[in-house]
Design a protein around this motif. Structure first.
Motif, PDB file in Angstrom:
ATOM      1  N   LEU A 476      30.762 118.338 -17.941  1.00 26.12           N
ATOM      2  CA  LEU A 476      31.758 119.369 -17.639  1.00 26.12           C
ATOM      3  C   LEU A 476      32.934 119.329 -18.615  1.00 26.12           C
ATOM      4  N   ALA A 477      33.072 118.219 -19.353  1.00 32.94           N
ATOM      5  CA  ALA A 477      34.093 118.166 -20.411  1.00 32.94           C
ATOM      6  C   ALA A 477      33.657 118.961 -21.627  1.00 32.94           C
ATOM      7  N   LEU A 478      32.337 119.220 -21.742  1.00 32.94           N
ATOM      8  CA  LEU A 478      31.802 119.944 -22.898  1.00 32.94           C
ATOM      9  C   LEU A 478      31.486 121.400 -22.593  1.00 32.94           C
ATOM     10  N   ALA A 510      37.462 108.013 -13.421  1.00 38.18           N
ATOM     11  CA  ALA A 510      38.687 108.814 -13.480  1.00 38.18           C
ATOM     12  C   ALA A 510      38.979 109.277 -14.902  1.00 38.18           C
ATOM     13  N   GLU A 511      38.710 108.401 -15.872  1.00 39.13           N
ATOM     14  CA  GLU A 511      38.941 108.752 -17.283  1.00 39.13           C
ATOM     15  C   GLU A 511      38.205 110.039 -17.661  1.00 39.13           C
ATOM     16  N   VAL A 512      36.971 110.190 -17.180  1.00 39.65           N
ATOM     17  CA  VAL A 512      36.161 111.367 -17.517  1.00 39.65           C
ATOM     18  C   VAL A 512      36.674 112.611 -16.800  1.00 39.65           C
ATOM     19  N   TRP A 513      36.998 112.476 -15.524  1.00 38.73           N
ATOM     20  CA  TRP A 513      37.376 113.653 -14.728  1.00 38.73           C
ATOM     21  C   TRP A 513      38.804 114.112 -14.991  1.00 38.73           C
ATOM     22  N   VAL A 514      39.628 113.271 -15.612  1.00 41.95           N
ATOM     23  CA  VAL A 514      40.971 113.731 -16.006  1.00 41.95           C
ATOM     24  C   VAL A 514      40.859 114.890 -16.989  1.00 41.95           C
ATOM     25  N   GLU A 515      39.917 114.799 -17.922  1.00 43.21           N
ATOM     26  CA  GLU A 515      39.744 115.883 -18.894  1.00 43.21           C
ATOM     27  C   GLU A 515      39.351 117.183 -18.203  1.00 43.21           C
ATOM     28  N   GLN A 555      45.484 110.464 -24.041  1.00 41.12           N
ATOM     29  CA  GLN A 555      45.027 111.312 -25.138  1.00 41.12           C
ATOM     30  C   GLN A 555      44.524 112.654 -24.614  1.00 41.12           C
ATOM     31  N   LYS A 556      43.792 112.631 -23.529  1.00 35.19           N
ATOM     32  CA  LYS A 556      43.254 113.877 -22.968  1.00 35.19           C
ATOM     33  C   LYS A 556      44.361 114.745 -22.374  1.00 35.19           C
ATOM     34  N   VAL A 557      45.322 114.109 -21.726  1.00 32.47           N
ATOM     35  CA  VAL A 557      46.418 114.880 -21.137  1.00 32.47           C
ATOM     36  C   VAL A 557      47.211 115.602 -22.219  1.00 32.47           C
ATOM     37  N   ILE A 558      47.564 114.896 -23.297  1.00 37.63           N
ATOM     38  CA  ILE A 558      48.378 115.549 -24.327  1.00 37.63           C
ATOM     39  C   ILE A 558      47.552 116.485 -25.202  1.00 37.63           C
ATOM     40  N   CYS A 592      50.618 108.014 -30.494  1.00 38.44           N
ATOM     41  CA  CYS A 592      49.730 109.122 -30.152  1.00 38.44           C
ATOM     42  C   CYS A 592      50.537 110.310 -29.615  1.00 38.44           C
ATOM     43  N   ILE A 593      51.510 110.033 -28.758  1.00 37.70           N
ATOM     44  CA  ILE A 593      52.343 111.106 -28.184  1.00 37.70           C
ATOM     45  C   ILE A 593      53.179 111.768 -29.274  1.00 37.70           C
ATOM     46  N   MET A 594      53.765 110.969 -30.154  1.00 34.90           N
ATOM     47  CA  MET A 594      54.616 111.535 -31.203  1.00 34.90           C
ATOM     48  C   MET A 594      53.797 112.354 -32.195  1.00 34.90           C
TER      49      MET A 594
END
Length: 967
Positions: A476-478, A510-515, A555-558, A592-594
């Motif tokens: 579902l991320a793709l 959770a890492e996968v479903w956050v995306e 990384q996915k959130v930003i 990463c954020i900057m």
């Protein structure tokens, strides 16, 4: 010559800068470009060259297009270009014998028949080796070679050679091998690599039977499951050797097919193969057919499956079903499934179009799927103390690969049929996971609710459901599921994920479903997910074991929320960052954020929420710098912080902007590039204030720009690079001068003058030590240009800054073989000549320079003359010291350089100055070191200038300047 030097500035040429500028302007000529335009794309044409010789060649070329314009590069190449020559040289009619590179290219072309969208086995190899490891001891049987296995001499009879090889095969059956026990995993991998190298060595020394023995012994290892959790990695290592063997056999037979030094085409037919190659090929298959054990016979024949192309067009088509049927004789379901994976792997390489055999292979697997849960397997797992969930994961690489091969470009009808067959099997979680891993993401996403229903029905004890939801989330991320199902999908998945007690299992899902959440929902849902992650990972500091997954979440959130005003309004985002307690990881996350902020922030910002958050993040990066931090790391951190500083703007609230810079200076004092950026930013702020006020400062703005100037004056001394300080003193002084802060400008220039003696002889440039003279010369030339417009201080002497700088230059210790001091003095003469003019060539707006203050006063001009006498005296004294044989070339160059200065700035109507220039001209040529071309061009320039009315005296000068030959 010395008696003439005082006439230089006393007779400086009067300059009319306006008329000189007009003369130097380019003449405007209307041009008719026609169809030509410099920005039009260039058409490159291929030239087919028939013949080309070194000299006097005539080449016949044909081109697809022509142009009326002559290309200067084409004319040099006589109408041909190198790329066309290479193309012509590669004509297939005259192709040279095949090289190893050509063979490798053919192999790549054949193996790439499946297309670049097919993930190759090589990309999975590293992941399998890293995932399936063991701490238990391993054993391996090594082939022990004998003297009989060595290549026979040239004089041996054919019958002797045949008899020797038959004896070697008998040795193989009699067990000419050595068992190594108690090997660690690394030792085992090293032994396998040694076998691989032994295979290559045996082949290169023409010991083909020994090579075959090694491959058979390695293949036998794939029947051993005593350390079952290591089996997938063992399969990877052994099949590397099989691949090497298959390639060696194929290339050997291919090399026998070369006839009349012309290689076979890629799509050759068996009819074009000579009898010798066919006989050799059959011989290999017969040898392999004589192997008694099933597993080595299967693997070795599969390794050379591609060689069937030499025998018949349908050879591969006939062999695949037979090899598929052979696998039914393998009793261990784990060994059997990896044998099927290897057959699929070889089949996709040599005949990707024969999908029926691959499908049959998978359906055979489905028929034997129940063996996995049989008593034999269960007893084996009890002996090895392996749990059933761990055991089932060992199947994943093989089943994933089989399904990937089947699903590649397969129609939805076939995929649906396979999904239905899997659904009918009991305990099908393992298959369901592999289906979701191998099938197209679009196919899975469109049937998301169906897959969720199947996941619910799976038995939790065999294959954990959270792994199934993770695989679904990856798809579902793709690809996007139906819009109406999206919220229900998230709710169903998160119900299972949030109940997980093991933090590692939880965070992997959770890492996968956050995306998925970031991709399809608002900040409210993202905030809820982040809060749940914090809730699960904070107890017992579980986050310390999950930094890679937590980094991935950030990384996915930003990636999906790159509006930073929206991002920092997510309530749990900053608390989420607090879980990164390890400094190195925390800094990486901040970087990463900057990077995301600099990449996506299009407009400057003054949002206090953004500023406070990013200042905190930048402060974290800055505080990580210590004595052990590498210079590259410092540069990277400074670049990110500078990118943030440049994006902060408070509009017309200049005082707030300056306050921000003051705060930033206190926070980032350990990164020199950041301090440099702050100084430039404050100078830019002062100039922006000047632009807004149009140069007419009020009392308030005048005080503000003085505050900006004070910021710079205080900050510059904290920098370590001396040339950075010098240039910033000069730059800041120019800004102060432009804003009518005359006393502050004087302070900057005095500081720069006092800093010059501290310039070291060598400085570090890009990690290498270089002499500083050239850099100092460049700075001083820029400084002189500024000093022209700097007015004298009423309480100081005339030209006090110029005098001070000359004293510093005089006292500075220069290299013995350097003439930079004289070049600097020559540039001082340029400055003094410009100062002697009635009106300077340029001015600073609303600042009265010395031409206005003194108004051509005779005392001011007398001071200039005194300085010029001193400078010229220094130059001529230096020229005298260069009279030795080893320095005559330098004397010639400097004499010519000084001659040009007099030519440009002196009034040569004065006889004595005229004579000085002639003396310098003769000195430059005296010992034959002058560059003839340069002297000729200089003389031509003088003759051209003599045609101007005010330069008629150059005619007589040209007659007095002889050109001497080097002899």
């Amino acid at each position: 010559m010395l008696s003439l030097h005082s006439y230089f500035l006393r007779h400086a040429r009067v300059r009319n800068y306006v008329s000189e500028s007009e003369v130097c302007k380019l003449e405007s000529v209307p041009l008719d470009f026609g169809d030509y335009h410099p920005l039009k794309p260039i058409t490159v044409t291929e030239s087919k060259t028939k013949k080309m010789t070194r000299k006097g060649s005539t080449s016949s070329t044909s081109s697809s297009s022509s142009s009326s314009m002559m290309d200067p590069l084409s004319s040099v190449l006589d109408g041909t270009d190198p790329l066309s020559l290479f193309a012509a040289a590669a004509d297939p009619v005259t192709t040279a014998p095949p090289t190893d590179g050509a063979r490798r290219k053919r192999d790549r072309d054949e193996s790439s028949a499946v297309g670049s969208d097919f993930e190759p086995w090589s990309s999975k190899r590293g992941e399998i080796l890293a995932r399936y490891t063991t701490t238990e001891k391993l054993s391996i049987n090594l082939y022990m070679g004998s003297e009989k296995g060595k290549a026979t001499t040239t004089g041996s009879a054919v019958s002797e050679k045949v008899r020797t090889r038959l004896e070697e095969l008998d040795d193989l059956e009699e067990g000419s091998q050595k068992e190594l026990l108690n090997l660690t995993q690394q030792d085992y991998m090293n032994r396998i690599e040694e076998l691989n190298q032994s295979l290559k060595d045996a082949w290169s020394s023409d010991q083909k039977v020994k090579a075959l023995k090694i491959v058979i012994q390695c293949s036998k290892l794939l029947s051993d499951t005593t350390v079952i959790q290591f089996y997938p990695s063992k399969f990877v290592l052994i099949t590397d050797i099989l691949d090497t063997f298959g390639k060696l056999v194929y290339e050997r037979i291919l090399s026998m097919c070369v006839d009349n030094r012309v290689s076979l085409p890629d799509n050759f037919s068996p009819e074009s193969i000579n009898d010798t190659a066919k006989e050799t090929c059959l011989n290999w298959f017969f040898k392999i057919a004589s192997i008694r054990e099933l597993i080595p016979r299967f693997y070795v024949e599969a390794a050379i499956l591609k060689c069937n192309k030499f025998l018949s067009k349908t050879g591969i088509l006939e062999c695949l079903p037979r090899l598929t049927a052979m696998i039914r004789g393998i009793g261990d379901p784990l060994v059997a499934v990896y044998a099927r994976a290897y057959l699929c792997r070889v089949g996709m390489e040599v005949a990707p179009q024969l999908k029926e055999s691959l499908n049959k292979n998978f359906f055979d697997f489905l028929l034997t799927f129940k063996q996995i849960h049989g008593d034999t397997v269960q007893n084996q797992l009890v002996v090895q103390c392996v749990e059933i969930p761990l055991y089932l994961t060992l199947y994943s690489p093989a089943i994933d690969w089989i399904l990937q091969c089947i699903a590649y470009h397969a129609p939805d009808v076939l995929l649906t049929e396979m999904m239905e067959r899997c659904k009918k099997l009991g305990n099908n979680a393992l298959l369901l996971n592999s289906v979701m891993s191998a099938f197209r993401a679009e196919f899975i996403a469109a049937r998301s609710m169906d897959f969720i229903a199947m996941i619910k029905e799976c038995d939790e004890s065999g294959f954990p459901k959270h792994l199934l939801f993770r695989s679904l989330g990856l798809n579902l991320a793709l690809a996007d599921p139906p819009e109406n199902d999206r919220l229900q999908i998230l709710n169903e998945a998160w119900k299972v994920i949030t109940k997980l007690k093991n933090p590692q299992d939880y965070i992997n899902c959770a890492e996968v479903w956050v995306e998925y959440t970031c991709r399809h929902f608002t900040k409210r849902e993202v905030n809820t997910v982040l809060a749940d992650v914090i809730k699960h990972m904070t107890p017992d500091r579980a986050f310390e074991d999950a930094y890679p997954q937590l980094q991935s979440i950030i990384q996915k959130v930003i990636t999906y929320i790159y509006d930073f005003a929206l991002l920092f309004s997510v309530e749990k985002f900053l608390p989420f960052l607090d879980m990164f307690q390890k400094e190195s990881v925390r800094v990486e996350v901040c970087k990463c954020i900057m990077e995301s902020f600099i990449k996506h922030q299009q407009e400057s910002t003054k949002d206090p929420v953004i500023l406070n958050a990013l200042l905190h993040i930048c402060k974290t990066m800055h505080d990580s710098v210590n004595a052990l931090t590498l210079e590259d790391e410092k540069r990277m951190l400074a670049a990110l912080i500078n990118g943030f500083i440049k994006m902060v703007s408070f509009g017309r609230d200049f005082e707030q902007q300056l306050s921000f810079y003051v705060e930033a200076r206190s926070m980032f004092c350990n990164l020199e590039p950041v301090l440099v950026q702050l100084i430039h930013s404050v100078n830019q702020l002062a100039m922006e204030t000047r632009r807004v006020m149009k140069g007419n400062h009020s009392r308030k703005t005048a005080a503000f720009v003085r505050a900006c100037v004070a910021f710079c004056f205080i900050t510059i001394p904290s920098l370590s690079s001396i040339f950075t300080r010098l240039n910033l003193y000069l730059h800041s002084g120019q800004v102060a001068l432009a804003n009518q802060c005359l006393s502050q400008a004087d302070a900057f220039f005095k500081a720069a003058v006092s800093l010059v003696p501290e310039v070291p002889k060598m400085i570090s440039v890009d990690g290498k030590m270089r002499p500083s003279d050239a850099f100092l010369l460049e700075f001083l030339c820029n400084f002189f240009s500024t000093l022209l417009v700097v007015p004298d201080h009423p309480e100081q002497g005339v030209l006090f800054l110029v005098r001070g700088l000359l004293n510093v230059i005089q006292d500075y210790t220069w290299e013995d073989n350097s003439d930079d001091k004289v070049r600097i003095y020559t540039n001082v003469l340029h400055l003094l000549s410009a100062m002697a003019q009635e009106s300077f060539i340029y001015h600073v707006d609303k600042v009265d320079s010395n031409d206005t203050l003194y108004g051509g006063d005779s005392k001011f001009l007398a001071e200039i003359n005194k300085l010029s006498e001193t400078v010229v005296s220094q130059i001529l004294d230096h020229l005298k010291t260069l009279g030795k044989e080893e320095t005559l070339k330098r004397q010639s160059q400097l004499a010519h350089y000084f001659f040009n200065t007099i030519l440009a700035h002196g009034d040569l109507r004065n006889n004595r100055l005229n004579q000085l220039s002639v003396n310098l001209w003769n000195l430059a040529q005296k010992h034959g070191f002058a560059d003839t071309k340069t002297m000729v061009k200089t003389l031509e320039y003088i003759k051209r200038q003599s045609k101007q009315p005010e330069m008629s005296h150059f005619t007589d000068l040209a007659l007095r300047l002889p050109l001497q030959s080097r002899t």
